[in-house]
Design a protein around this motif. Structure first.
Motif, PDB file in Angstrom:
ATOM      1  N   THR A  25     -10.280  51.040  18.617  1.00 58.75           N
ATOM      2  CA  THR A  25     -11.045  52.298  18.586  1.00 58.75           C
ATOM      3  C   THR A  25     -10.311  53.354  17.762  1.00 58.75           C
ATOM      4  OG1 THR A  25     -11.982  51.770  20.757  1.00 58.75           O
ATOM      5  CG2 THR A  25     -12.098  54.070  20.048  1.00 58.75           C
ATOM      6  N   VAL A  40     -10.358  56.339  25.439  1.00 62.42           N
ATOM      7  CA  VAL A  40     -10.414  55.652  26.732  1.00 62.42           C
ATOM      8  C   VAL A  40     -10.770  54.195  26.430  1.00 62.42           C
ATOM      9  CG1 VAL A  40     -11.025  57.641  28.158  1.00 62.42           C
ATOM     10  CG2 VAL A  40     -12.832  56.330  27.005  1.00 62.42           C
ATOM     11  N   THR A  42     -12.490  50.950  25.813  1.00 63.43           N
ATOM     12  CA  THR A  42     -13.894  50.767  25.447  1.00 63.43           C
ATOM     13  C   THR A  42     -14.648  49.938  26.487  1.00 63.43           C
ATOM     14  OG1 THR A  42     -13.270  50.903  23.130  1.00 63.43           O
ATOM     15  CG2 THR A  42     -15.405  49.874  23.591  1.00 63.43           C
ATOM     16  N   ASP A  61     -17.157  48.204  17.224  1.00 58.70           N
ATOM     17  CA  ASP A  61     -15.932  48.278  18.026  1.00 58.70           C
ATOM     18  C   ASP A  61     -16.230  47.595  19.349  1.00 58.70           C
ATOM     19  OD1 ASP A  61     -14.103  51.014  19.656  1.00 58.70           O
ATOM     20  OD2 ASP A  61     -13.510  48.963  19.134  1.00 58.70           O
ATOM     21  N   THR A  62     -15.337  46.730  19.806  1.00 54.66           N
ATOM     22  CA  THR A  62     -15.638  45.980  21.038  1.00 54.66           C
ATOM     23  C   THR A  62     -14.535  46.227  22.068  1.00 54.66           C
ATOM     24  OG1 THR A  62     -14.420  44.018  20.279  1.00 54.66           O
ATOM     25  CG2 THR A  62     -16.772  44.158  19.696  1.00 54.66           C
TER      26      THR A  62
HETATM   27 MG   LIG Z   1     -11.428  50.624  22.328  1.00 53.24          MG
END
Ligand SMILES: [Mg+2]
Ligand SMILES: Nc1nc2c(ncn2[C@@H]2O[C@H](COP(=O)(O)OP(=O)(O)OP(=O)(O)O)[C@@H](O)[C@H]2O)c(=O)[nH]1
Length: 261
Positions: A25, A40, A42, A61-62
């Motif tokens: 992230t 925070v 994800t 984004d995972t």
């Molecule tokens: Mg993340």
């Protein structure tokens, strides 16, 4: 840096995979917002749409946390590039890519490309602790309203430590070397049944970055955007020539003849 547009249809998909806390992230924030900010963990996944020339690239984004593991293969579906991300100061995060994440990529495109990204390089490599080149960094700061002179920018970056301990207080676990990453890249190609000689070379597909300082982050994303362009052009070509499927006809087929859909 072209603006990040929100609502256009993506022409191609990139996916960030990797263990929790490696900085997926943060890499996206650094690239899309030019900032290193609090994050925070994800939940599920989220995507950014990046306009690259006339094309729209979705960057997914995972979540790295184990409890979201099963979602990874869904996010990889149809991906043209997978960014397998680890923390250079955490050997286990590299091992997790092979043990836990590689199989999730089975749903990616057959011609998907794979990049290995060792993030948090600021913890191990003095070069990565220097901010982006100062005019770019001060430009970035101008973008977000902070103006600093070149010396301030440079003095904002910690002088290279004798060892990572002095920089961040971490006890250096076994660090990952570029050679470790390139060896894993070779195993990924073999897992995919690809020949090394006909694939993108390891030294082109293994990156070390720092979302914290910005080191090598633009280079990572923009190198991958250029590499997925052929996939975008192929998709566009196929869409222009692929016969549309008449759903009515399919429904008719379901009632009578063997189903076509
Ligand atoms: Mg993340
Ligand atoms: N030193 C350093 N810390 C970083 C870097 N990138 C991220 N971090 C820190 O690492 C922690 C995790 O960062 P995230 O970006 O949330 O990690 P993630 O991979 O998205 O984690 P999940 O969402 O849980 O999968 C945060 O405290 C970040 O500030 C980096 O390049 N250098």
């Amino acid at each position: 840096m072209p603006e990040v547009s929100k609502m256009k249809k993506p022409d191609v998909k990139l996916v960030l995979l990797g263990d929790m806390n490696v900085g997926k992230t943060s890499l996206l924030h650094r690239y899309t917002e030019r900032k290193f900010k609090d994050t925070v963990s994800t939940v599920g996944g989220a995507f950014f749409l990046k306009q690259w020339g006339p094309y729209n690239i979705s960057i997914w984004d995972t979540a790295g946390r184990e409890q979201f593991h099963g979602l990874g293969s869904m996010y990889c579906r149809g991906a043209a590039a997978v960014i397998l991300t680890y923390d250079v100061s955490n050997w286990q995060s590299l091992a997790e890519l092979e043990e836990r994440f590689l199989s999730l990529t089975d749903t990616a495109n057959h011609d998907c490309i794979y990049a290995l990204v060792g993030n948090k390089a600021d913890l191990t490599d003095p070069r990565a602790q220097l901010c982006q080149d100062s005019d770019e960094a001060s430009k970035d700061r101008m973008d977000c309203g902070e103006e600093r002179t070149e010396t301030q920018v440079l003095s904002a970056c910690p002088t290279p430590p004798a060892s990572p301990v002095s920089l961040s207080g971490i006890t250096p676990g076994k660090q990952v070397t570029p050679e470790d990453a390139m060896a894993l890249y070779g195993r990924i190609l073999r897992y995919k049944g690809l020949e090394e000689k006909s694939s993108l070379p390891a030294d082109k597909m293994c990156f070390e970055t720092s979302a914290k300082t910005g080191y090598n982050v633009d280079n990572l994303f923009e190198a991958l955007f250029d590499l997925v362009l052929p996939s975008i052009l192929r998709n566009k070509n196929e869409n222009q020539h692929s016969p549309t499927v008449d759903l009515e006809e399919c429904r008719g087929a379901k009632r009578g003849r063997p189903s076509c859909c």
